[in-house]
Structures are given as C-alpha cells and as structure tokens.
Design a protein around this motif. Structure first.
Motif, PDB file in Angstrom:
ATOM      1  N   ALA A  40       0.846  -1.195   0.000  1.00 43.22           N
ATOM      2  CA  ALA A  40       0.000   0.000   0.000  1.00 43.22           C
ATOM      3  C   ALA A  40       0.876   1.238   0.000  1.00 43.22           C
ATOM      4  CB  ALA A  40      -0.909   0.000   1.225  1.00 43.22           C
ATOM      5  N   LEU A  41       0.318   2.336  -0.498  1.00 45.60           N
ATOM      6  CA  LEU A  41       0.988   3.623  -0.492  1.00 45.60           C
ATOM      7  C   LEU A  41       0.152   4.576   0.338  1.00 45.60           C
ATOM      8  CD1 LEU A  41       3.365   5.297  -1.633  1.00 45.60           C
ATOM      9  CD2 LEU A  41       1.866   5.936  -3.520  1.00 45.60           C
ATOM     10  N   PHE A  42       0.805   5.219   1.308  1.00 46.55           N
ATOM     11  CA  PHE A  42       0.122   6.120   2.222  1.00 46.55           C
ATOM     12  C   PHE A  42       0.637   7.537   2.024  1.00 46.55           C
ATOM     13  CE2 PHE A  42       0.188   2.000   4.235  1.00 46.55           C
ATOM     14  CZ  PHE A  42      -1.061   1.872   4.820  1.00 46.55           C
ATOM     15  N   ALA A  43      -0.214   8.508   2.320  1.00 44.50           N
ATOM     16  CA  ALA A  43       0.232   9.897   2.412  1.00 44.50           C
ATOM     17  C   ALA A  43       1.012  10.038   3.717  1.00 44.50           C
ATOM     18  CB  ALA A  43      -0.958  10.843   2.394  1.00 44.50           C
ATOM     19  N   GLU A  44       1.742  11.133   3.855  1.00 43.43           N
ATOM     20  CA  GLU A  44       2.561  11.327   5.066  1.00 43.43           C
ATOM     21  C   GLU A  44       1.723  11.306   6.334  1.00 43.43           C
ATOM     22  OE1 GLU A  44       6.015  14.298   6.646  1.00 43.43           O
ATOM     23  OE2 GLU A  44       4.279  15.203   5.676  1.00 43.43           O
ATOM     24  N   ASP A  45       0.491  11.785   6.250  1.00 43.81           N
ATOM     25  CA  ASP A  45      -0.364  11.827   7.435  1.00 43.81           C
ATOM     26  C   ASP A  45      -0.970  10.470   7.778  1.00 43.81           C
ATOM     27  OD1 ASP A  45      -2.324  11.496   5.512  1.00 43.81           O
ATOM     28  OD2 ASP A  45      -3.257  13.459   5.838  1.00 43.81           O
ATOM     29  N   GLY A  46      -0.581   9.424   7.038  1.00 48.49           N
ATOM     30  CA  GLY A  46      -1.060   8.079   7.329  1.00 48.49           C
ATOM     31  C   GLY A  46      -2.316   7.700   6.576  1.00 48.49           C
ATOM     32  N   THR A  47      -2.851   8.608   5.768  1.00 51.01           N
ATOM     33  CA  THR A  47      -4.049   8.315   4.996  1.00 51.01           C
ATOM     34  C   THR A  47      -3.711   7.333   3.884  1.00 51.01           C
ATOM     35  OG1 THR A  47      -4.868  10.547   5.387  1.00 51.01           O
ATOM     36  CG2 THR A  47      -5.888   9.324   3.584  1.00 51.01           C
ATOM     37  N   LEU A  48      -4.430   6.231   3.858  1.00 49.97           N
ATOM     38  CA  LEU A  48      -4.242   5.260   2.786  1.00 49.97           C
ATOM     39  C   LEU A  48      -4.711   5.903   1.494  1.00 49.97           C
ATOM     40  CD1 LEU A  48      -3.586   2.384   1.779  1.00 49.97           C
ATOM     41  CD2 LEU A  48      -5.951   1.785   2.310  1.00 49.97           C
ATOM     42  N   LEU A  49      -3.855   5.900   0.499  1.00 50.46           N
ATOM     43  CA  LEU A  49      -4.244   6.451  -0.804  1.00 50.46           C
ATOM     44  C   LEU A  49      -4.976   5.350  -1.559  1.00 50.46           C
ATOM     45  CD1 LEU A  49      -0.969   8.383  -1.580  1.00 50.46           C
ATOM     46  CD2 LEU A  49      -3.105   9.278  -0.671  1.00 50.46           C
ATOM     47  N   ALA A  50      -6.219   5.136  -1.155  1.00 45.72           N
ATOM     48  CA  ALA A  50      -7.007   4.013  -1.647  1.00 45.72           C
ATOM     49  C   ALA A  50      -7.207   4.049  -3.152  1.00 45.72           C
ATOM     50  CB  ALA A  50      -8.360   3.980  -0.946  1.00 45.72           C
ATOM     51  N   THR A  51      -7.012   5.205  -3.754  1.00 44.67           N
ATOM     52  CA  THR A  51      -7.188   5.302  -5.192  1.00 44.67           C
ATOM     53  C   THR A  51      -5.939   4.883  -5.956  1.00 44.67           C
ATOM     54  OG1 THR A  51      -6.538   7.623  -5.189  1.00 44.67           O
ATOM     55  CG2 THR A  51      -8.887   7.152  -4.986  1.00 44.67           C
ATOM     56  N   VAL A  52      -4.872   4.537  -5.257  1.00 43.06           N
ATOM     57  CA  VAL A  52      -3.632   4.145  -5.927  1.00 43.06           C
ATOM     58  C   VAL A  52      -3.678   2.657  -6.227  1.00 43.06           C
ATOM     59  CG1 VAL A  52      -1.135   3.950  -5.685  1.00 43.06           C
ATOM     60  CG2 VAL A  52      -2.304   5.990  -4.881  1.00 43.06           C
ATOM     61  N   GLU A  53      -3.567   2.328  -7.537  1.00 41.76           N
ATOM     62  CA  GLU A  53      -3.608   0.935  -7.953  1.00 41.76           C
ATOM     63  C   GLU A  53      -2.225   0.283  -7.896  1.00 41.76           C
ATOM     64  OE1 GLU A  53      -5.984  -1.096 -11.403  1.00 41.76           O
ATOM     65  OE2 GLU A  53      -4.124  -0.246 -12.189  1.00 41.76           O
ATOM     66  N   THR A  54      -1.194   1.026  -8.314  1.00 42.62           N
ATOM     67  CA  THR A  54       0.168   0.499  -8.310  1.00 42.62           C
ATOM     68  C   THR A  54       1.120   1.580  -7.828  1.00 42.62           C
ATOM     69  OG1 THR A  54       0.695   1.237 -10.556  1.00 42.62           O
ATOM     70  CG2 THR A  54      -0.292  -0.935 -10.344  1.00 42.62           C
ATOM     71  N   PHE A  55       2.226   1.168  -7.256  1.00 44.13           N
ATOM     72  CA  PHE A  55       3.320   2.106  -7.005  1.00 44.13           C
ATOM     73  C   PHE A  55       4.642   1.371  -7.119  1.00 44.13           C
ATOM     74  CE2 PHE A  55       5.292   1.427  -2.826  1.00 44.13           C
ATOM     75  CZ  PHE A  55       4.366   0.641  -2.160  1.00 44.13           C
ATOM     76  N   GLN A  56       5.677   2.143  -7.466  1.00 41.20           N
ATOM     77  CA  GLN A  56       7.007   1.569  -7.645  1.00 41.20           C
ATOM     78  C   GLN A  56       8.032   2.645  -7.332  1.00 41.20           C
ATOM     79  OE1 GLN A  56       8.288   0.960 -11.764  1.00 41.20           O
ATOM     80  NE2 GLN A  56       9.264  -0.942 -11.141  1.00 41.20           N
ATOM     81  N   THR A  57       9.063   2.276  -6.612  1.00 41.48           N
ATOM     82  CA  THR A  57      10.187   3.186  -6.414  1.00 41.48           C
ATOM     83  C   THR A  57      11.437   2.500  -6.958  1.00 41.48           C
ATOM     84  OG1 THR A  57      10.529   2.348  -4.159  1.00 41.48           O
ATOM     85  CG2 THR A  57       9.266   4.369  -4.394  1.00 41.48           C
ATOM     86  N   LYS A  58      12.317   3.322  -7.540  1.00 41.80           N
ATOM     87  CA  LYS A  58      13.558   2.805  -8.102  1.00 41.80           C
ATOM     88  C   LYS A  58      14.701   3.711  -7.686  1.00 41.80           C
ATOM     89  CE  LYS A  58      11.851   0.833 -12.430  1.00 41.80           C
ATOM     90  NZ  LYS A  58      12.014   0.879 -13.889  1.00 41.80           N
ATOM     91  N   VAL A  59      15.852   3.108  -7.487  1.00 46.03           N
ATOM     92  CA  VAL A  59      17.071   3.878  -7.281  1.00 46.03           C
ATOM     93  C   VAL A  59      17.961   3.645  -8.494  1.00 46.03           C
ATOM     94  CG1 VAL A  59      18.246   2.044  -5.960  1.00 46.03           C
ATOM     95  CG2 VAL A  59      18.968   4.419  -5.702  1.00 46.03           C
ATOM     96  N   SER A  60      18.524   4.717  -9.007  1.00 48.34           N
ATOM     97  CA  SER A  60      19.446   4.644 -10.132  1.00 48.34           C
ATOM     98  C   SER A  60      20.808   5.127  -9.646  1.00 48.34           C
ATOM     99  CB  SER A  60      18.946   5.518 -11.284  1.00 48.34           C
ATOM    100  OG  SER A  60      19.867   5.484 -12.347  1.00 48.34           O
ATOM    101  N   VAL A  61      21.780   4.240  -9.675  1.00 43.20           N
ATOM    102  CA  VAL A  61      23.122   4.543  -9.174  1.00 43.20           C
ATOM    103  C   VAL A  61      23.999   4.998 -10.337  1.00 43.20           C
ATOM    104  CG1 VAL A  61      25.164   3.583  -8.037  1.00 43.20           C
ATOM    105  CG2 VAL A  61      22.875   2.873  -7.309  1.00 43.20           C
ATOM    106  N   THR A  62      24.755   6.070 -10.130  1.00 42.80           N
ATOM    107  CA  THR A  62      25.667   6.601 -11.144  1.00 42.80           C
ATOM    108  C   THR A  62      27.105   6.405 -10.661  1.00 42.80           C
ATOM    109  OG1 THR A  62      24.035   8.281 -11.705  1.00 42.80           O
ATOM    110  CG2 THR A  62      26.283   8.634 -12.488  1.00 42.80           C
ATOM    111  N   ASN A  63      27.921   5.847 -11.522  1.00 39.02           N
ATOM    112  CA  ASN A  63      29.341   5.648 -11.236  1.00 39.02           C
ATOM    113  C   ASN A  63      30.168   6.304 -12.331  1.00 39.02           C
ATOM    114  OD1 ASN A  63      28.836   4.022  -8.973  1.00 39.02           O
ATOM    115  ND2 ASN A  63      28.739   2.173 -10.210  1.00 39.02           N
TER     116      ASN A  63
END
Length: 158
Positions: free
Chosen positions: A27-50
């Motif tokens: 699940a994805l929540f807003a900072e105040d703890g509210t469940l963003l019930a309208t969010v179907e998917t979420f993804q976070t990625k880190v891109s490393v640069t060398n």
C-alpha cells in the motif's frame, strides 16, 4: 575431471511459496497516514551513477560511486479529482510545484512489514492529465522525483 565436493550444492529445499507476496500485500500512504485508496500500483527505483576509472598500467576498468537518484511512480485509479491533481494544477498556475511525502508499506505473510518513507517528492517526467478508454477504469499515471534519501523504517521478517 574434478569431482564435486560434498556441500558445494544448494541442498536446501525450494522457497516456501506460502511466503510469496502478491500486489495485494502493499500500500501507499500519504505522510499523514491516509491510505491512498485510489492508488492501484506504485514503484520506487534507485538509479546509481558511477564514474569509470582506469589507472595507468591497469587493463581493468573500475567504477567509483558518484551519486544516485530515486524515482517514485504510481497509477491512481480516478475516483474523484482532488488532492494531487488540484495541487499539480495549482503549481502549474503559480509556477511553484508541490512536493509530497509518501510512505510505502509491504505486509509479509508472517505479519511483519517493510516500510519506507519518501520525502520531498516532486513532479518529474510525464503525468497523465486525462486519458480515457471505453469500458476501462480511468487511471492517471504519476511520475515523481524523490529529493531526500528514502528512509527504511522496517524490514520484512525483521
């Protein structure tokens, strides 16, 4: 021909499939703890640069860490137009884009949670304003850049 030594193979059983997680376990929540019930998917990625580095006389190239960036994308199921889209339009009108804080959570089968905080997320890249497909659920894709390092709150099984 060399003979394999005892213990050189993985003798453990396969992964316990009862612990495999589905998309319903996150699940994805807003900072105040509210469940963003309208969010179907979420993804976070880190891109490393060398940066590549090859010392004189060394045939091998090496890499040295120079930085990273984190992106957060999610697909909102459009139930009503409020919160994010209004803040985005306000930002386009004023020239000052909003920033948001989110909390991603994944629930393990054993009751543990993996929880991460994402702060100062700003619009970046493409964001759907309107799209429509006949007979389909209306969805809006968001792309955000995370300006603070993600904060790991807890690990699954930890």
């Amino acid at each position: 021909m060399a003979t394999a030594k005892k213990g050189m193979f993985n003798n453990r059983g396969p992964v316990d499939v009862r612990k495999v997680l589905s998309g319903k376990d996150g699940a994805l929540f807003a900072e105040d703890g509210t469940l963003l019930a309208t969010v179907e998917t979420f993804q976070t990625k880190v891109s490393v640069t060398n940066a590549k580095y090859q010392p004189l006389g060394d045939a091998q190239e090496h890499e040295v860490f120079t930085g990273y960036n984190v992106t957060l994308t999610f697909t909102e199921t459009v139930i009503s137009d409020e919160r994010f889209i209004q803040e985005l339009f306000d930002g386009m009108a004023s020239g000052f884009m909003p920033d948001w804080n989110f909390q991603g959570s994944i629930r393990g089968r054993d009751g543990t949670y993996q929880r991460m905080n994402y702060r100062q997320c700003v619009p970046s890249g493409d964001i759907d304003l309107q799209n429509l497909s006949i007979g389909d659920t209306l969805k809006r894709a968001w792309s955000l850049f995370v300006n603070e390092p993600p904060e790991l709150q807890s690990l699954l099984g930890g």
